[in-house]
Motif scaffolding. Structure first.
Motif, PDB file in Angstrom:
ATOM      1  N   LEU A 354      -5.640   9.053  10.331  1.00 56.38           N
ATOM      2  CA  LEU A 354      -6.669   9.954  10.843  1.00 56.38           C
ATOM      3  C   LEU A 354      -6.864  11.052   9.817  1.00 56.38           C
ATOM      4  O   LEU A 354      -6.106  12.009   9.740  1.00 56.38           O
ATOM      5  CB  LEU A 354      -6.244  10.520  12.200  1.00 56.38           C
ATOM      6  N   GLY A 355      -7.889  10.862   8.994  1.00 55.27           N
ATOM      7  CA  GLY A 355      -8.150  11.744   7.874  1.00 55.27           C
ATOM      8  C   GLY A 355      -8.131  10.933   6.585  1.00 55.27           C
ATOM      9  O   GLY A 355      -7.137  10.274   6.281  1.00 55.27           O
ATOM     10  N   ALA A 356      -9.243  10.947   5.851  1.00 53.29           N
ATOM     11  CA  ALA A 356      -9.341  10.195   4.602  1.00 53.29           C
ATOM     12  C   ALA A 356      -9.547  11.138   3.432  1.00 53.29           C
ATOM     13  O   ALA A 356     -10.213  10.800   2.455  1.00 53.29           O
ATOM     14  CB  ALA A 356     -10.472   9.168   4.676  1.00 53.29           C
ATOM     15  N   GLY A 357      -8.967  12.336   3.549  1.00 54.43           N
ATOM     16  CA  GLY A 357      -9.084  13.307   2.472  1.00 54.43           C
ATOM     17  C   GLY A 357      -7.938  13.186   1.492  1.00 54.43           C
ATOM     18  O   GLY A 357      -7.457  12.083   1.204  1.00 54.43           O
ATOM     19  N   THR A 358      -7.472  14.328   1.002  1.00 54.62           N
ATOM     20  CA  THR A 358      -6.421  14.308  -0.015  1.00 54.62           C
ATOM     21  C   THR A 358      -5.158  13.646   0.517  1.00 54.62           C
ATOM     22  O   THR A 358      -4.584  12.757  -0.124  1.00 54.62           O
ATOM     23  CB  THR A 358      -6.107  15.740  -0.472  1.00 54.62           C
ATOM     24  N   LEU A 359      -4.714  14.062   1.696  1.00 58.02           N
ATOM     25  CA  LEU A 359      -3.520  13.454   2.278  1.00 58.02           C
ATOM     26  C   LEU A 359      -3.742  11.981   2.587  1.00 58.02           C
ATOM     27  O   LEU A 359      -2.900  11.135   2.295  1.00 58.02           O
ATOM     28  CB  LEU A 359      -3.121  14.199   3.551  1.00 58.02           C
ATOM     29  N   GLY A 360      -4.886  11.655   3.166  1.00 57.91           N
ATOM     30  CA  GLY A 360      -5.164  10.269   3.536  1.00 57.91           C
ATOM     31  C   GLY A 360      -5.166   9.336   2.345  1.00 57.91           C
ATOM     32  O   GLY A 360      -4.619   8.228   2.400  1.00 57.91           O
ATOM     33  N   CYS A 361      -5.779   9.768   1.246  1.00 58.24           N
ATOM     34  CA  CYS A 361      -5.831   8.928   0.049  1.00 58.24           C
ATOM     35  C   CYS A 361      -4.432   8.665  -0.499  1.00 58.24           C
ATOM     36  O   CYS A 361      -4.085   7.526  -0.843  1.00 58.24           O
ATOM     37  CB  CYS A 361      -6.697   9.590  -1.021  1.00 58.24           C
ATOM     38  N   TYR A 362      -3.636   9.718  -0.588  1.00 55.04           N
ATOM     39  CA  TYR A 362      -2.286   9.542  -1.141  1.00 55.04           C
ATOM     40  C   TYR A 362      -1.391   8.744  -0.200  1.00 55.04           C
ATOM     41  O   TYR A 362      -0.581   7.919  -0.642  1.00 55.04           O
ATOM     42  CB  TYR A 362      -1.660  10.906  -1.446  1.00 55.04           C
ATOM     43  N   VAL A 363      -1.523   8.957   1.097  1.00 51.82           N
ATOM     44  CA  VAL A 363      -0.732   8.187   2.055  1.00 51.82           C
ATOM     45  C   VAL A 363      -1.053   6.705   1.925  1.00 51.82           C
ATOM     46  O   VAL A 363      -0.168   5.841   1.911  1.00 51.82           O
ATOM     47  CB  VAL A 363      -0.982   8.680   3.493  1.00 51.82           C
ATOM     48  N   ALA A 364      -2.335   6.377   1.803  1.00 45.46           N
ATOM     49  CA  ALA A 364      -2.747   4.980   1.691  1.00 45.46           C
ATOM     50  C   ALA A 364      -2.154   4.329   0.446  1.00 45.46           C
ATOM     51  O   ALA A 364      -1.687   3.183   0.484  1.00 45.46           O
ATOM     52  CB  ALA A 364      -4.271   4.886   1.670  1.00 45.46           C
ATOM     53  N   ARG A 365      -2.162   5.053  -0.672  1.00 43.74           N
ATOM     54  CA  ARG A 365      -1.632   4.478  -1.909  1.00 43.74           C
ATOM     55  C   ARG A 365      -0.131   4.203  -1.787  1.00 43.74           C
ATOM     56  O   ARG A 365       0.359   3.161  -2.234  1.00 43.74           O
ATOM     57  CB  ARG A 365      -1.889   5.414  -3.094  1.00 43.74           C
TER      58      ARG A 365
END
Length: 677
Positions: A354-365
């Motif tokens: 929930l959230g595709a910003g800075t945290l979301g991008c890094y979490v996904a990687r």
């Protein structure tokens, strides 16, 4: 008379064999170089007619290994083929492969063949083979060298005049049909035949003396499944068959041999393909050695004794290459460091971001680095020009024309990075307390809530990675209701919080400490933190490196929880527990904290344990039960009515009681005439 010459085996390795060897090396053998049994097959010899010359051209005398060779259960014998057993030894480095004592390994296997065949009277060992390999799993190159041990006869066997002839010159069609019928029902590498020319009876090689008792030599024949298509050179298995018979029956000097090559009964007047001949020994076999010497290492494509190379990279689907390469680093962890690591648990975990910003991008990687295959993004924003430098799933072109939808763009970029990931993006606004829902937006809000509930229900782990405090409330309630793992990450300028929410009270065992959620320390409900704020207050102003640290920490915390046998109920280390003790009491990856508060200015992390609060506006049973029983009616009040959550949980009374206590406290005035300041 002519010395008997044999057609040597050639290895035929199907690509699936290398894929299975890769899996075996990574998942089973790991650092072991122990030999493993494998299976192979060889078919009846074939030849084709050259259209220009009209001559028969023999096809290869092949021994084939494939994907099922490593398992007796999955090994399927092709039609008109027989099984051969073998030994594979895989080396850990190419240097070990090159420097290995191949002669010693060959002699060891040859001794086993002789012991099994001669001493134990088991002719199935006569076709045993060996192969040494080195698998370069980064480049998908495989070095290999096959050997097909064959005993050397001294003196050599000779073929008597008139040499090899078609089998139908010796056996009648009815006799050959009966042999064919028997071998179709009982495929075997070696067999016995007694025939008067018109009819034939087939027997087992192990019963040589009983089967041929009272049978004249002219009516006896030895048959074998011949992989050679050459007219004058029988296949390699005949070498060991002759050595077997000469060792067990020393009085044998002449043998009638049927090289069976007919997969089908010829039609019409077509000749039979099988060959027949008589072989003999010019003098008795030398019995001075414990066993005959042996040969059999395969020559490479240059015709020299040496290893071969199979380079699979050019012929592999790039997506499959990537899929195997992604897991390679993870599986290597289990070789020396974490043998108990359950990677299937990680890869099968479905994660909702929930959230595709800075945290979301890094979490996904980082999730992809752990092999997670199912990642879903939820965000309502679009990519802006300030995003790509801080949010690694976006590029400059994503900002054009008003910007792409962040969630969808992030999911598409994940699939470009790794096609094997199942990534989906949803453009969705999460309703929040303190943000009233206008009448015209009720239907859309209900639909958004239904979508969010469905997404949370379909996923195993929920990451709360939003900008505002109040946007985390609804997924906290829904996730707690559905018993999901919830990970929360929030950023300050040079500080961050990463925490896991505890299980709801209803499913927490008695005597088990219930861990708190993001709101358990609050004495007020989440409210509007965005309206009437300056730009720096609305945006997350943080040091650039902080988000990647917090995101990676959140993912590592999730994996630690997944690996713990209690999962969501994994206990947190007690306060003041030394780090080494906390790690030993945790899971296989070490300690599993409840909260981690990081201070980048001090380069320090502080683990904290926060107990759950029975009046929490996010995870208390009062709030969860109200949501489960009242549904949207309860949520609408939380969104629209100031003080509703405080009243529901009893925080309002707690506040009133605290205020009353403070009003009744007598404060002593300082003595003296002058000011104390």
């Amino acid at each position: 008379m002519t010395v008997l010459q044999f057609a040597p085996f050639s290895s035929l390795v199907q690509p699936a064999f290398w894929h299975e060897l890769t899996s075996l090396k990574i998942d089973v053998l790991q650092l072991s170089d122990d030999s493993v049994p494998i299976n192979a097959s060889y078919a009846l010899g074939k030849s084709i007619k050259d259209r220009e010359t009209g001559k028969d051209i023999a096809l290869g005398c092949n021994l084939t290994v494939g994907g099922g060779s490593f398992s007796n259960d999955s090994f399927q014998l092709p039609p008109n083929s027989v099984r051969a057993s073998g030994i594979l030894k895989n080396f850990n480095t190419v240097e070990d492969f090159k420097a290995s004592d191949k002669t010693a390994f060959f002699n060891q296997v040859t001794d086993e063949i002789w012991e099994t065949a001669i001493t134990k009277r088991d002719p199935s060992a006569l076709t045993k083979f060996l192969v040494i390999t080195f698998a370069d799993l980064k480049k998908y190159k495989f070095f290999y060298w096959f050997a097909f041990p064959a005993f050397v006869s001294k003196p050599a066997w000779e073929i008597l005049d008139p040499g090899w002839t078609n089998a139908d010159e010796t056996f009648s069609p009815d006799a050959l049909r009966s042999i064919h019928q028997h071998l179709q029902a009982n495929p075997t590498p070696f067999f016995l035949i007694k025939s008067d020319g018109n009819k034939a009876e087939v027997g087992d090689l192990e019963k040589y003396q009983e089967f041929f008792a009272g049978v004249t030599q002219s009516s006896q024949a030895i048959g074998f499944h011949d992989p050679s298509g050459l007219p004058t050179n029988p296949g390699w298995p005949l070498r060991n068959l002759l050595a077997y018979l000469a060792a067990l029956y020393p009085n044998i000097t002449t043998l009638r041999i049927l090289c069976w090559r007919d997969a089908e009964v010829p039609s019409g007047n077509a000749p039979w393909k099988s060959r027949f001949g008589t072989v003999s020994l010019p003098s008795p076999i030398d019995k001075s050695a414990a066993r005959p010497s042996a040969v059999g290492w395969e020559k490479n494509v240059q015709g020299k004794l040496g290893a071969r190379l199979a380079d699979l990279a050019p012929m592999m689907d790039p997506s499959r290459l990537a899929d195997q390469a992604v897991d390679l680093n993870l599986k290597l962890m289990r070789w020396r460091i974490l043998p108990a690591l359950d990677l299937d648990k990680v890869s099968s975990t479905k994660c909702l971001l929930l959230g595709a910003g800075t945290l979301g991008c890094y979490v996904a990687r980082v999730l992809m680095g752990w092999g997670v295959r199912n990642i879903t993004f939820v965000d309502s924003a679009r990519v802006s020009f300030s995003n790509p430098v801080r949010q690694p799933l976006f590029e400059f072109e994503d900002c054009m024309d008003g910007g792409k939808v962040k969630a969808v763009c992030a999911a598409d970029r994940l699939k470009k990075i790794f096609p094997g990931v199942n990534a989906v993006g949803h453009e969705l606004s999460v309703p929040m307390p303190g943000h009233p829902v206008p009448p015209a937006s009720v239907d859309k809000t209900k639909k958004d809530i239904e979508t969010l509930e469905k997404l949370i229900d379909e996923h195993d782990a929920i990451f709360l990675l939003m900008d505002s405090r109040e946007s985390r409330w609804l997924p906290t309630v829904v996730g707690a209701s559905k018993g999901k793992i919830i990970l929360n990450s929030a950023l300050g300028f040079d500080t961050y919080l990463v925490m896991r929410h505890g299980a709801r009270a209803k499913i927490t065992p008695a005597g088990h400490q219930r861990l708190g959620c993001y709101y358990c320390n609050d004495v007020v409900a989440p409210a509007d933190s965005l309206t009437d704020r300056t730009l720096d207050q609305m945006c997350t102003v943080t040091r650039p490196g902080l988000a990647s640290i917090a995101a990676a920490t959140a993912v590592e915390l999730l994996v630690s929880v997944i690996q713990h046998p209690k999962g969501l109920l994994a206990p947190a280390p007690k306060p003041n527990t030394p780090p080494e003790d906390a790690a030993s009491e945790g899971g296989i990856l070490g300690m599993i904290p409840h909260q981690l508060r990081g201070f980048l200015a001090q380069f320090r992390n502080v683990p904290i344990v926060g107990a759950a609060y029975d009046k929490c506006t996010g995870c208390s049973e009062t709030v969860i039960t109200a949501y489960e029983t009242q549904g949207y009616e309860m949520l609408e009040k939380a969104f629209n009515e100031t003080g509703y959550l405080e009243k529901l949980t009893g925080l309002d009374k707690l506040y009133e009681e605290a205020t009353a206590v403070m009003e009744n406290v007598d404060f002593d005035e300082a003595e003296g005439d002058g000011d104390d300041f």
